[in-house]
Design an enzyme around this catalytic site. Structure first.
Site, mmCIF file in Angstrom:
data_model
loop_
_atom_site.group_PDB
_atom_site.id
_atom_site.type_symbol
_atom_site.label_atom_id
_atom_site.label_comp_id
_atom_site.label_asym_id
_atom_site.label_seq_id
_atom_site.Cartn_x
_atom_site.Cartn_y
_atom_site.Cartn_z
ATOM 1 N N ASP A 302 -31.370 61.487 47.638
ATOM 2 C CA ASP A 302 -32.025 62.260 46.568
ATOM 3 C C ASP A 302 -31.080 63.195 46.166
ATOM 4 O O ASP A 302 -30.290 63.876 46.781
ATOM 5 C CB ASP A 302 -33.155 62.785 47.033
ATOM 6 C CG ASP A 302 -34.211 63.437 46.033
ATOM 7 O OD1 ASP A 302 -34.078 63.049 44.736
ATOM 8 O OD2 ASP A 302 -35.482 63.739 46.342
ATOM 9 N N ASP A 537 -36.995 63.634 51.127
ATOM 10 C CA ASP A 537 -38.203 64.726 51.661
ATOM 11 C C ASP A 537 -39.619 64.827 51.238
ATOM 12 O O ASP A 537 -40.325 65.782 51.712
ATOM 13 C CB ASP A 537 -37.364 66.079 51.459
ATOM 14 C CG ASP A 537 -37.163 66.402 49.940
ATOM 15 O OD1 ASP A 537 -37.671 65.549 49.249
ATOM 16 O OD2 ASP A 537 -36.657 67.269 49.604
ATOM 17 N N ASP A 541 -40.921 59.495 48.786
ATOM 18 C CA ASP A 541 -40.152 58.742 49.409
ATOM 19 C C ASP A 541 -40.356 57.842 50.849
ATOM 20 O O ASP A 541 -39.649 57.152 51.273
ATOM 21 C CB ASP A 541 -38.954 59.679 50.004
ATOM 22 C CG ASP A 541 -38.212 60.608 48.968
ATOM 23 O OD1 ASP A 541 -37.930 59.938 47.873
ATOM 24 O OD2 ASP A 541 -38.186 61.752 48.880
#
Length: 778
Positions: A302, A537, A541
């Site tokens: 990410d 996080d 996800d």
């Protein structure tokens, strides 16, 4: 429709209303943690088929009153102890992680403002939300408005304006504004908890080592019972042995067939890695994830939290005609000194212009609906900062060109404008003129370039997957040094799952990706034979983290992401990833090398066990002698060798690599035993002498094989080899009674010396033959 609370908004719930909701179970409670109970950990490490088989063999030994031959159970107890201690340690570390970053919530009850633990929130509680606070349960805004960062939920980093009647999702953060909100859902009914449920399916750990060991053990398990029964009958009925000797011989053969030391070594090596990684602020929640991380060839990242810090920085300012940079910075200082905004943009501007003053009589905080904020300063006029298209209809040509260049480079462009007039309520003042442009960008982590360079050198392909604008993400990745960063795609243009999977290997950067699309991307990359690691996080996800071969979460992220991830970075710093990968490679390469030592004994014992079903001689070895051979030539050296530095890239398949290395030693030991049986009558050896000679030759072969493993020698490897030779020699000379050995007489040694020379030649020849045969297979 705006929800009506069951109380006055100045009073909140009464004590009796709270108690009633607690009785009904409408309480937030502790969030579920993905850890076993202490009882489950204990039973999982004790009650295994592997352990039960060894216990049965030990009971047989004790029933025939030969307790020293049950010494092999020490390895079983050690294995269970190490596994249990490691899991309990990991459980305690995981449990210490806060499931929600804000451990307390501010509520209004009985007309008083109170701070209570998040677990004590009940349905309909009235909560006060302030900038920087996390929303601990799904809620509805009752009055006022605020801006919320929902990046942990949706992946979008831009703040979202929430007005009266709007819903707030648990796990999101208040960026600006104050409001009162009523809790709508608690506990498992929260949005974040519902998302997490989708990742609660059982996923078998991906591990070549585990698969290889389990495959080998399954083969041995199928053979061990028929071989054991046949060998016992042969020893008891066919050779005239006593019941005691037949049981001891049979158990010796079966114990030799079980690679108990290999399972112990695997537990030890991975447990040591867990401890080492903990010192690097990495919590390993699943042992075999260390191996998978070492094998990863595609890493999905990410943007926020890995490449960037999650904050903004002001790169430069571009004054409009008639203004200087100093004048513009002074006006920014006046503006930011007065505004209450605490969002990333405001913090970046305050850092850029530290000389802040506050003289405003009108303050209009930033709103994502307005896209601007402003102040009015008596005697100076109004200052406004925001997106240029929302502040002025048209920019001067020079500023337009600068704005286009900055946008193309992935920077955020703000316009600073001023007017001599005051604001009309919440409307822009008339006669605004541009003061200049402020160019901002996401702040890169200082270690981002170095970390990405490391993975590039290691041949690991990086994929950046983000919910943000793809151009912005692409430019940030390019600044961080990501190869092929300009190759990006807007995932919102990918119509269905097939389109996402077709794009998976074609592009490097993916923007505006939904949680479901993240999952599809991981599945598509895995389907092409790649080993995929995923970092994340947020709740968005979770599904992709669960699907990946190795999942890595930031401790500062959502509890859902931490719960499903195999590795948690406790300092939320992606810079520790290279050292984590290096630790994985050290563990797996050394384990692969040392594992061959154990399988030498297992393969040899299996072949010999089968042969002695058809031979009329007594089985020549006892369990205690296998313990000596295993400890001196396998267990002790393999443990120390497995802790050496080793940063080589992992290649080949674990099982094939280990078998290739183990076969020469195993076959040489088969030859050794057959040679001893063959000359026994000629030398008129007793059963005890045959047994001692077999132990000497097998031990000698083991030390020769260890010598080969230690090449090229270092000081540490030399020490390991000398120590192993000394341990075996001392045991044979001074503890022979304990190991059921006879004194080394000349009568015995005149047979042992030439047989040892033959054994060395056989081992060298078989090593050469197996190496050539394996090359031919490849």
């Amino acid at each position: 429709m705006i929800m009506q609370p069951p109380y006055d908004v100045t009073e909140g719930l009464s004590s009796s209303q709270v108690e009633e909701r607690v009785r009904k179970g409408l309480i937030n409670g502790e969030q579920e943690i993905k850890t076993k109970s202490f009882k489950e950990i204990f039973l999982a490490n004790i009650l295994t088929p592997f352990n039960l088989l060894n216990v049965c063999l030990a009971v047989l030994i004790l029933l025939v009153r030969s307790p020293k031959n049950a010494l092999f159970m020490g390895v079983i107890f050690s294995n269970a102890l190490i596994g249990t201690v490691q899991e309990i340690r990991a459980k305690k570390l995981i449990d210490k992680l806060s499931l929600i970053a804000a451990p307390k919530a501010t509520v209004i009850r009985d007309g008083a403002v109170k701070e209570i633990p998040v677990a004590e929130l009940v349905k309909d509680d009235l909560t006060k939300l302030r900038p920087g606070g996390q929303i601990c349960a799904d809620s509805v805004v009752l009055c006022s408005e605020c801006e919320v960062n929902e990046s942990l939920i949706t992946g979008e980093s831009d703040p979202v304006l929430k007005r009266t009647g709007d819903r707030l999702m648990s796990g999101s953060f208040v960026v600006s504004g104050d409001c009162l909100a009523m809790i709508e859902h608690v506990g498992a009914d929260n949005y974040a908890a519902q998302i997490t449920k989708q990742a609660k399916y059982f996923k078998r750990p991906s591990s070549e080592i585990m698969d290889g060991i389990n495959r080998f053990i399954r083969i041995i398990a199928r053979l061990i019972v028929p071989i054991g029964i046949a060998l016992f009958l042969r020893q008891y009925c066919g050779t005239g042995n006593s019941l005691r000797d037949s049981v001891v011989s049979t158990v010796a053969a079966l114990v030799g067939m079980i690679p108990e030391g290999l399972v112990l070594l695997t537990s030890v090596v991975l447990a040591v890695s867990v401890i080492r990684l903990a010192r690097k602020n990495a919590l390993v929640q699943e042992l075999y994830s260390i191996e998978m991380l070492a094998r990863v060839d595609v890493l999905c990242l990410d943007k926020t939290g890995t490449i960037t810090e999650g904050s903004m920085q002001a790169d430069r300012i571009v004054p409009a005609a008639g203004y200087t940079a100093e004048q513009m910075k002074k006006k920014i200082g006046l503006l930011m000194g007065a505004l209450p905004d605490e969002n990333p943009t405001a913090m970046a501007l305050r850092e850029f212009c530290p000389e802040l003053t506050s003289e405003a009589d009108i303050k209009i905080p930033f709103s994502s609906a307005r896209k601007w904020s402003g102040v009015h300063i008596p005697g100076c006029g109004s200052l406004v900062v925001g997106a240029s298209e929302f502040v002025l209809r048209e920019l001067p040509e020079a500023l337009q060109e600068e704005s286009r260049k900055a946008s193309a480079a992935g920077q955020r462009v703000l316009l600073l404008a001023e007017s001599r007039e005051a604001f009309a309520g919440q409307q822009l003042p008339p006669d605004l003129v541009p003061v200049g442009l402020i160019l901002l960008s996401d702040r890169l982590r200082p270690s981002a370039r170095k970390t990405l360079d490391y993975f590039a050198r290691q041949g690991v392909t990086i994929k950046v997957i983000s919910g943000d604008n793809p151009l912005t993400v692409s430019q940030i990745a390019k600044r961080a040094g990501l190869v092929d960063a300009e190759n990006y795609v807007d995932a919102s243009t990918l119509a269905d799952e097939a389109a996402v999977k077709a794009a998976a290997l074609r592009y490097t950067v993916f923007g505006r990706v939904t949680p479901e699309q993240k999952l599809w991307l991981v599945q598509a990359i895995k389907s092409e034979g790649h080993t995929v690691a995923m970092t994340g996080d947020g709740v968005n996800d979770v599904m992709a983290l669960k699907e990946s071969d190795c999942s890595i979460a930031m401790a500062s992220g959502s509890d859902a992401a931490r719960n499903v991830s195999q590795i948690v970075l406790l300092d939320s710093d992606f810079a520790s990833m290279p050292s984590i990968v290096a630790e994985g490679r050290r563990s797996i390469n050394n384990l692969q090398r040392s594992a061959s030592l154990f399988l030498v004994k297992t393969i040899f014992s299996t072949i010999i066990g089968v042969l002695f079903i058809f031979l009329s001689q007594k089985y020549p070895l006892e369990p205690i002698q296998f313990t000596l051979i295993s400890s001196a030539t396998i267990g002790m050296p393999s443990f120390f060798l497995a802790l050496e530095p080793n940063a080589e890239r992992i290649s080949g398949h674990f099982f094939i690599n280990v078998i290739k290395k183990a076969l020469p030693g195993a076959l040489t030991n088969v030859v050794n035993v057959l040679m001893v049986i063959g000359i026994a009558d000629h030398y008129s050896f007793t059963s005890a002498e045959i047994s001692t000679l077999a132990v000497l030759l097998i031990g000698f072969t083991g030390l020769l094989y260890l010598f080969k493993i230690c090449v090229p020698f270092s000081w540490s490897r030399m020490a390991i080899f000398i120590l192993s030779c000394a341990a075996f020699t001392i045991s044979v000379l001074f503890f022979r009674n304990w190991f059921s050995l006879v004194p080394l007489t000349w009568h015995l040694m005149r047979a042992a010396i030439p047989l040892a020379a033959i054994s060395a030649g056989v081992l060298a020849g078989l090593m050469l033959f197996v190496e050539k045969a394996m090359k031919g297979l490849r």
